[in-house]
Design an enzyme around this catalytic site. Structure first.
Site, PDB file in Angstrom:
ATOM      1  N   ASP A 102       5.974 -10.839 -72.987  1.00 45.59           N
ATOM      2  CA  ASP A 102       4.952  -9.693 -72.612  1.00 45.59           C
ATOM      3  C   ASP A 102       5.813  -8.573 -72.328  1.00 45.59           C
ATOM      4  O   ASP A 102       6.114  -8.797 -71.106  1.00 45.59           O
ATOM      5  CB  ASP A 102       3.734 -10.216 -71.903  1.00 45.59           C
ATOM      6  N   ASP A 203       1.867  -4.661 -74.277  1.00 48.15           N
ATOM      7  CA  ASP A 203       0.924  -4.482 -73.414  1.00 48.15           C
ATOM      8  C   ASP A 203       0.242  -3.183 -73.485  1.00 48.15           C
ATOM      9  O   ASP A 203       0.970  -2.054 -73.652  1.00 48.15           O
ATOM     10  CB  ASP A 203       0.998  -4.908 -71.953  1.00 48.15           C
ATOM     11  N   GLU A 245      -0.926  -4.394 -78.486  1.00 45.13           N
ATOM     12  CA  GLU A 245      -2.194  -4.687 -78.031  1.00 45.13           C
ATOM     13  C   GLU A 245      -2.841  -3.160 -78.166  1.00 45.13           C
ATOM     14  O   GLU A 245      -2.144  -2.379 -77.128  1.00 45.13           O
ATOM     15  CB  GLU A 245      -2.318  -5.020 -76.419  1.00 45.13           C
ATOM     16  N   HIS A 317      -6.309 -13.976 -72.297  1.00 49.10           N
ATOM     17  CA  HIS A 317      -6.488 -13.998 -70.720  1.00 49.10           C
ATOM     18  C   HIS A 317      -7.141 -12.920 -70.272  1.00 49.10           C
ATOM     19  O   HIS A 317      -7.478 -12.978 -69.130  1.00 49.10           O
ATOM     20  CB  HIS A 317      -4.967 -13.786 -70.361  1.00 49.10           C
ATOM     21  N   ASP A 318      -7.641 -11.950 -70.984  1.00 46.82           N
ATOM     22  CA  ASP A 318      -8.635 -10.920 -70.527  1.00 46.82           C
ATOM     23  C   ASP A 318     -10.177 -11.274 -70.906  1.00 46.82           C
ATOM     24  O   ASP A 318     -11.234 -10.453 -70.404  1.00 46.82           O
ATOM     25  CB  ASP A 318      -8.182  -9.606 -71.067  1.00 46.82           C
TER      26      ASP A 318
END
Ligand code: GLC
Ligand code: CA
Length: 542
Positions: A102, A203, A245, A317-318
């Protein structure tokens, strides 16, 4: 994996996302770590996935659970050492799994060496690595807000300046306008490539080209120029999977992010389908507009066909757990978890499975705000309580949308703490672990786990999943989501009852007598009424 000659490997891959602090603890400190992940590689191989996207494991003060990096070229001691990471890459390879790192490039931690230097003076060589504006204490350069609450500007008295932060105050934004920043980042990426990582997840990449003076956060004018430069200088030198993302993506700019010539990334990770059941803010809930959802998913399938590549996901995870959000985490938990998986995995794109999704893990309802850990939820709680909201309403928002829903420990077995840790877990375990856990699902041939395993296998067996053209059936139907995928040799029908009630259905003529590939109720795919959350896939050779 069947590697097709004309297509890159990642089009045929299934990615599994690991949130390291919640996956497997190996030393009893209550926090998941890299040796824990290594221990669980056989489980991942058994599931059948090809790559693991690891949420950040680099050195970090953990203000935003690792999305605030203070050293890109070291591992946080909480997760292990650089040697552990190298071992993970090597061990994963033996299990035919690639490791995706990430990359958090929009901002660093305020404890990163660059920022500590930058704060020392306006003429420090690192000063211009960040985004500063002169000003006076108490008068912000403008009224932009940070995603995690409060103003997007933070005053530094020593300098008489504000720095810009789109996330928390401990996540100062990097200044991508500065070519030195970009060069440092590229060198760091090349260093990880040398270590043998299989790819990168970028990210909030659509936010790097911000222009705060014009109020611009995502999709800034120089965004694709920066990404193309980064891709040329780094990714294109290897055979990687890269995924950007982008909350601000639409089908137009997605064609740039995921252009087949590889000039940017392999694919885009976009959220249009994930923000429909809310009002302006994610905390303000709204019913899911099902027909609109279908049309949106169909639009992405059609518009990217042959000219781009999408990620397929319902969790990360969000986001809250999808079985609680769009399925039924009570009576029909298994049926609805399988339904959602089938709906997604039949489409074109690269599927992402978030840890525990393959078990049908659910949201959690902890009794008290002190049970929560996520900075976003905690800041929102404070803001809304100060603004006079009712506590039960604030908690309802957290129960429905809080990021900690996805961050409770992985449920491995029915032993203490779900087999996640022998110590005290950093966040509570979902009490339903005695029923929902990997060990019991692996023993049960009818489990959600085995269903995911089968879906993954099917994708690799039938080329129509890779390149079949998408067509939406019954676009206005309020219960059924049905579509076909068709290539030169075969046709696939995916039919989903999205609701907990019976739905009337009549089989299209051309699929009468077709082979059932997968079905979440016993027997063949039905010709008539569909039962609650019933779903099946049919396959027919031409
Ligand atoms: C991304 C991450 C999220 C993080 C934010 C800031 O949206 O997925 O977890 O808080 O970026 O880095
Ligand atoms: Ca640990």
């Amino acid at each position: 994996m069947a590697e097709t000659k004309t297509q890159p490997w990642w089009k045929n891959a299934v990615v599994y996302q690991i949130y390291p602090r919640s996956f497997q603890d190996s030393n009893g400190d209550g926090i998941g770590d890299i040796p824990g992940i290594i221990r669980r590689l056989p489980y991942l191989e058994e599931l059948g996935i090809d790559a693991v996207w690891l949420s950040p494991v680099c050195r970090s003060p953990q203000d935003d659970n690792g999305y605030d990096i203070s050293d890109y070229q070291d591992i946080d001691p909480m997760f292990g050492t650089l040697e552990d990471m190298e071992q993970l890459i090597a061990e994963a390879k033996k299990h035919h799994i690639r490791i995706i790192m990430d990359l958090v490039l929009n901002h660093t931690s305020d404890e990163h060496r660059w920022f500590l230097e930058a704060k020392k003076g306006k003429d420090n060589p690192y000063h211009d690595y960040y985004v500063w504006r002169d000003g006076e204490e108490g008068t912000y350069p403008n009224d932009m807000k940070a995603t995690f609450g409060g103003p997007a500007w933070e005053w530094v008295p020593e300098l008489g300046q504000y720095y810009f932060h789109q996330f928390s105050v401990k996540q100062p934004d990097l200044n991508w306008e500065n070519p030195k920043v970009r060069r440092e980042i590229y060198d760091m990426i090349l260093w990880w490539m040398e270590k043998g990582v299989g790819g990168f997840r970028l990210d909030v990449i659509d936010q790097i080209a911000k222009e705060p003076d014009r109020g611009i956060t995502n999709n800034g004018p120089r965004l694709h120029e920066f990404i193309q430069e980064m891709s040329r200088e780094t990714f294109q030198k290897g055979d990687l999977i890269t995924v950007g993302e982008a909350w601000g993506a639409n089908t137009e700019n997605a064609k740039l992010y995921s252009a087949p010539d590889g000039s940017e990334f392999s694919m885009v990770f976009q959220f249009e389908h994930m923000v429909m059941d809310q009002k302006e803010e994610k905390w303000d809930l709204a019913p899911l507009p099902f027909v609109k959802l279908k049309k949106d998913l169909a639009k992405w399938q059609t518009e990217l066909y042959g000219v781009g590549w999408n990620s397929l996901f319902l969790n990360n995870h969000d986001l809250p757990r999808i079985v609680s959000r769009w399925g039924d985490d009570g009576k029909y938990r298994k049926e609805s978890a399988k339904m959602l998986a089938t709906m997604l995995h039949g489409m074109q794109g690269t599927p992402y499975i978030y840890q525990g999704e393959e078990l049908g893990m659910t949201n959690v309802r902890f009794p008290d705000i002190t049970d929560y850990r996520d900075i976003e939820s905690l800041n929102m709680y404070k803001e809304r309580m100060d603004a006079g909201y009712k506590e039960e309403d604030v908690m309802e928002s957290i129960y429905a949308k809080g990021r900690d829903n996805a961050r409770t420990p992985m449920q491995w077995d029915a032993s203490k703490n779900a087999g996640f840790t022998e110590g005290t877990p950093w966040i509570g375990v979902n009490p339903n672990y005695t029923e929902i856990n990997a060990e019991s699902e692996k023993k049960d041939p009818d489990s959600v786990f085995h269903y995911y395993q089968k879906l993954i296998r099917l994708r690799k067996e039938y080329p129509v999943f890779l390149d079949g053209k998408f067509e939406l059936l019954l676009p206005e139907d309020g219960q059924i989501f049905a579509y076909t995928r068709t290539d030169e040799d075969a046709a696939l029908l995916v039919c989903v009852n999205f609701t907990g009630e019976d739905a009337s259905w009549s089989m299209p003529e051309e699929f009468r007598g077709a082979r059932t590939l997968i079905h979440n109720y016993p027997g063949e795919g039905p010709e008539g009424t569909l039962r609650p959350y019933e779903v099946f896939m049919l396959y027919k050779k031409k």
